[in-house]
Design a protein around this motif. Structure first.
Motif, PDB file in Angstrom:
ATOM      1  N   THR A 164       3.426  -3.059   1.222  1.00  0.00           N
ATOM      2  CA  THR A 164       3.066  -4.044   1.891  1.00  0.00           C
ATOM      3  C   THR A 164       2.359  -4.960   1.650  1.00  0.00           C
ATOM      4  N   ASP A 165       1.868  -5.453   2.622  1.00  0.00           N
ATOM      5  CA  ASP A 165       1.140  -6.397   2.455  1.00  0.00           C
ATOM      6  C   ASP A 165      -0.611  -6.128   2.649  1.00  0.00           C
ATOM      7  N   VAL A 169       6.366   2.826   0.700  1.00  0.00           N
ATOM      8  CA  VAL A 169       6.961   1.254   1.094  1.00  0.00           C
ATOM      9  C   VAL A 169       5.891   0.592   0.991  1.00  0.00           C
ATOM     10  N   LEU A 184       5.235  -2.013   9.771  1.00  0.00           N
ATOM     11  CA  LEU A 184       4.905  -0.697   9.569  1.00  0.00           C
ATOM     12  C   LEU A 184       4.441   1.178  10.407  1.00  0.00           C
ATOM     13  N   PHE A 221       9.634  -4.141   7.644  1.00  0.00           N
ATOM     14  CA  PHE A 221       7.641  -2.840   6.866  1.00  0.00           C
ATOM     15  C   PHE A 221       7.211  -2.886   6.057  1.00  0.00           C
ATOM     16  N   HIS A 222       7.780  -4.360   5.507  1.00  0.00           N
ATOM     17  CA  HIS A 222       7.041  -4.711   4.244  1.00  0.00           C
ATOM     18  C   HIS A 222       5.414  -5.512   5.058  1.00  0.00           C
ATOM     19  N   ARG A 223       4.870  -5.230   6.059  1.00  0.00           N
ATOM     20  CA  ARG A 223       4.487  -5.440   6.629  1.00  0.00           C
ATOM     21  C   ARG A 223       3.188  -4.158   7.354  1.00  0.00           C
ATOM     22  N   ALA A 224       2.377  -4.152   6.572  1.00  0.00           N
ATOM     23  CA  ALA A 224       1.449  -2.772   7.236  1.00  0.00           C
ATOM     24  C   ALA A 224       1.581  -3.249   8.517  1.00  0.00           C
TER      25      ALA A 224
END
Length: 231
Positions: free
Chosen positions: A70-71, A68, A93, A87-90
């Protein structure tokens, strides 16, 4: 004998930048003596039913997973059924993984940090302001290391000095460490692997072993000289 897994693999099935066909993956894994493969597609895990059909045709233990973006850099997520919004935010996720008994690894965290691969800001620091740390000691307070369960310190697509940097950071933090090829073709498969203490025959046993921490990164499989990865 420890069971050897490659924890980081991309195939044509779910990663547009890969040339590795799933069937070729199996053939190369068997040639190398790999006992387990984690297919960490960029687009999210394979459909569960389709994956089970594919896995049932092979003796190698197969684990469906995803990498993924993530940021806080790229993260390998195990034990999650599908990619979900957020889920792009750690933090999101990792929260979802914990709730489902999953496991998250910070993938190749220091790729580009030493200036070997990227002209742009490295993945790990895209959302973190300020200068890029240039020593392991100055990298310890990155928030991803309070979220991830482990750090990938041996990545086949990352420069040696950046893998070594990650290993030193993990050592200072006392975090678990993994190895994976990050293979996108047959040529890189098994460059780095993760060796488990006990035999593993299913995804459930694989996740249990991850949580127990009974593993270590290894190198040399392709040359027939397997040894623990160290710096």
């Amino acid at each position: 004998m420890a069971r050897l897994f490659d924890l980081h693999i991309h195939t044509t099935k779910g990663s547009a930048d890969s040339s590795l066909l799933p069937e070729d993956l199996i053939l190369e894994a068997e040639r190398l003596g790999l006992r387990g493969l984690c297919i960490t597609e960029h687009s999210g895990p394979w459909d569960r039913h389709e994956f089970q059909q594919f896995a049932s045709r092979h003796s190698v233990v197969l684990v469906r997973a995803m990498e993924v973006d993530t940021d806080m850099g790229h993260m390998l997520a195990f034990g999650l059924d599908r990619y979900q919004p957020g889920f792009h935010r750690a933090e999101e996720l990792c929260r979802a993984a914990r709730a489902q008994g999953g496991f998250v690894v910070s993938a190749h965290p220091f790729r580009g940090v030493l200036g070997k691969h990227m002209a742009e800001r490295p993945y790990l620091y895209r959302s973190i302001p300020g200068p890029i740390p240039d020593t392991p000691e100055s990298s310890l307070d990155h928030p991803v290391f309070r979220l991830a369960d482990a750090i990938e310190v041996a990545n086949g697509g990352t420069a040696d000095e950046e893998n070594e940097f990650a290993m030193k950071v993990a050592g200072l933090l006392g975090l678990a460490v993994t190895g994976g090829s990050d293979a996108h073709s047959v040529h890189g498969l098994g460059k780095f692997v993760t060796a488990f203490r006990d035999e593993i025959s299913s995804e459930a046993e694989f996740l249990k072993a991850l949580h127990e921490g009974t593993f270590f990164p290894a190198v040399g499989l392709r040359q027939g000289k397997l040894r623990p990865y160290s710096v």
